[in-house]
Design a protein around this motif. Structure first.
Motif, PDB file in Angstrom:
ATOM      1  N   HIS A 130      36.812  31.604  34.667  1.00 11.63           N
ATOM      2  CA  HIS A 130      38.211  32.827  35.253  1.00 11.63           C
ATOM      3  C   HIS A 130      38.762  33.432  33.952  1.00 11.63           C
ATOM      4  O   HIS A 130      39.619  32.872  33.578  1.00 11.63           O
ATOM      5  CB  HIS A 130      39.343  32.615  35.858  1.00 11.63           C
ATOM      6  CG  HIS A 130      38.005  32.029  37.299  1.00 11.63           C
ATOM      7  ND1 HIS A 130      37.520  33.360  38.252  1.00 11.63           N
ATOM      8  CD2 HIS A 130      38.134  30.863  37.995  1.00 11.63           C
ATOM      9  CE1 HIS A 130      37.446  32.273  39.660  1.00 11.63           C
ATOM     10  NE2 HIS A 130      37.800  32.196  39.600  1.00 11.63           N
ATOM     11  N   GLU A 131      39.284  34.637  33.894  1.00  9.36           N
ATOM     12  CA  GLU A 131      40.234  34.596  32.830  1.00  9.36           C
ATOM     13  C   GLU A 131      41.740  34.268  32.638  1.00  9.36           C
ATOM     14  O   GLU A 131      42.733  34.648  31.925  1.00  9.36           O
ATOM     15  CB  GLU A 131      40.453  35.872  33.192  1.00  9.36           C
ATOM     16  CG  GLU A 131      39.892  36.489  32.754  1.00  9.36           C
ATOM     17  CD  GLU A 131      38.195  36.936  31.157  1.00  9.36           C
ATOM     18  OE1 GLU A 131      39.757  36.629  30.585  1.00  9.36           O
ATOM     19  OE2 GLU A 131      37.565  37.165  31.044  1.00  9.36           O
ATOM     20  N   GLY A 132      41.782  33.659  33.942  1.00  7.34           N
ATOM     21  CA  GLY A 132      43.746  33.125  33.569  1.00  7.34           C
ATOM     22  C   GLY A 132      43.779  32.835  35.818  1.00  7.34           C
ATOM     23  O   GLY A 132      43.272  32.892  36.793  1.00  7.34           O
ATOM     24  N   VAL A 133      44.858  32.816  36.039  1.00  9.65           N
ATOM     25  CA  VAL A 133      45.803  33.817  36.913  1.00  9.65           C
ATOM     26  C   VAL A 133      46.517  34.256  36.710  1.00  9.65           C
ATOM     27  O   VAL A 133      47.559  34.827  36.116  1.00  9.65           O
ATOM     28  CB  VAL A 133      46.488  31.580  37.507  1.00  9.65           C
ATOM     29  CG1 VAL A 133      45.235  30.665  37.414  1.00  9.65           C
ATOM     30  CG2 VAL A 133      47.834  31.793  35.886  1.00  9.65           C
ATOM     31  N   MET A 134      47.498  34.469  38.564  1.00  6.55           N
ATOM     32  CA  MET A 134      48.311  35.355  38.288  1.00  6.55           C
ATOM     33  C   MET A 134      49.977  34.415  39.205  1.00  6.55           C
ATOM     34  O   MET A 134      49.507  33.887  39.326  1.00  6.55           O
ATOM     35  CB  MET A 134      48.033  36.379  39.796  1.00  6.55           C
ATOM     36  CG  MET A 134      46.634  37.489  39.427  1.00  6.55           C
ATOM     37  SD  MET A 134      47.383  38.539  37.605  1.00  6.55           S
ATOM     38  CE  MET A 134      48.848  39.807  38.365  1.00  6.55           C
ATOM     39  N   ALA A 135      50.908  35.075  38.290  1.00  5.35           N
ATOM     40  CA  ALA A 135      51.879  34.452  39.265  1.00  5.35           C
ATOM     41  C   ALA A 135      52.777  35.215  39.616  1.00  5.35           C
ATOM     42  O   ALA A 135      52.935  36.364  39.042  1.00  5.35           O
ATOM     43  CB  ALA A 135      52.880  33.631  37.870  1.00  5.35           C
ATOM     44  N   LYS A 136      53.374  35.138  40.907  1.00  4.91           N
ATOM     45  CA  LYS A 136      54.458  35.288  41.965  1.00  4.91           C
ATOM     46  C   LYS A 136      55.435  34.602  42.010  1.00  4.91           C
ATOM     47  O   LYS A 136      55.528  33.899  42.510  1.00  4.91           O
ATOM     48  CB  LYS A 136      53.554  36.091  42.684  1.00  4.91           C
ATOM     49  CG  LYS A 136      51.768  36.983  42.533  1.00  4.91           C
ATOM     50  CD  LYS A 136      51.969  37.116  43.959  1.00  4.91           C
ATOM     51  CE  LYS A 136      50.411  38.696  43.555  1.00  4.91           C
ATOM     52  NZ  LYS A 136      49.640  39.128  45.143  1.00  4.91           N
ATOM     53  N   GLN A 137      56.730  35.927  42.738  1.00  6.04           N
ATOM     54  CA  GLN A 137      57.463  34.895  42.441  1.00  6.04           C
ATOM     55  C   GLN A 137      57.366  35.186  44.043  1.00  6.04           C
ATOM     56  O   GLN A 137      57.096  36.207  45.075  1.00  6.04           O
ATOM     57  CB  GLN A 137      58.883  36.356  42.688  1.00  6.04           C
ATOM     58  CG  GLN A 137      59.241  35.798  40.930  1.00  6.04           C
ATOM     59  CD  GLN A 137      60.962  36.970  41.081  1.00  6.04           C
ATOM     60  OE1 GLN A 137      60.859  38.021  41.612  1.00  6.04           O
ATOM     61  NE2 GLN A 137      61.230  36.990  40.077  1.00  6.04           N
TER      62      GLN A 137
END
Length: 207
Positions: free
Chosen positions: A117-124
């Motif tokens: 994967h290209e990375g991750v998404m960080a969400k509040q």
């Protein structure tokens, strides 16, 4: 055994609006990027079908905006994920982690990269859903270099740099290039000036 959902609950779960993404069903990063390139280039239907045969994709839900008559667009992300987990069934949801420490988050990120994967998404957890915006959301991923085609460079008050590419489109991914080799704003200004036969791009130049 858990309780069987009532007919009313089953009907509510059958109607929901969710956000999803297509993931390449492979751990090879080159194949994942190949699928990404297909989406970015907006391939014609026949080429999309051919790519789908070569690189099968899997659908993954990552957010939900409404379940039955319950609107969730203004609900915090933690609540939206809770409802998403409840309705997830035939369509899988993305892997998710609420890390208890920075180290745990780093391990999750490295695992995602190792899987191609290209990375991750960080969400509040408290963030609401904002269409077209990333309020409370940050993309955490390695840099990807792309080759961009465009018709010309024009002034644009919409961007801080004051310039925009007209009819920009992704030509291809460039895994052979690093971020340090990308063109800069200075290059963009030179291209803008060259369009009008100017030696430099002055703020009072042609539009």
């Amino acid at each position: 055994m858990g309780e069987t959902p009532s007919a009313r609950e089953e009907t509510a779960f059958a109607r929901f609006a969710a956000c999803c993404e297509a993931l390449a069903a492979t751990t090879k990063r080159t194949e994942k990027r190949r699928l990404l390139a297909a989406f970015l280039r907006k391939l014609p239907p026949d080429e999309v079908e051919a790519t789908a045969q070569q690189v099968p994709a899997q659908l993954r839900l990552f957010d939900v905006l409404q379940v039955g008559d319950e609107p969730l667009i203004d609900a915090p992300y933690a609540r939206r994920w809770e409802r998403l987990a409840e309705i997830g069934g035939t369509v899988a949801v993305v892997e998710r982690l609420v890390p208890s420490s920075p180290a745990e988050g780093e391990r999750f990120f490295q695992q995602a990269v190792a899987e191609g994967h290209e990375g991750v998404m960080a969400k509040q957890l408290s963030s609401t859903y904002s269409p077209g915006a990333r309020g409370g959301t940050v993309a955490v991923r390695p840099e990807v270099v792309v080759e961009v085609l465009f018709n010309d460079v024009q002034r644009s008050p919409q961007y801080a740099c004051g310039r925009a590419l007209r009819f920009a489109r992704i030509a291809r991914l460039r895994p052979d290039k690093g971020p340090e080799e990308c063109d800069t704003l200075q290059t963009l200004r030179r291209l803008f000036a060259a369009q009008f036969g100017r030696e430099r791009d002055s703020e009072g130049g042609a539009q």
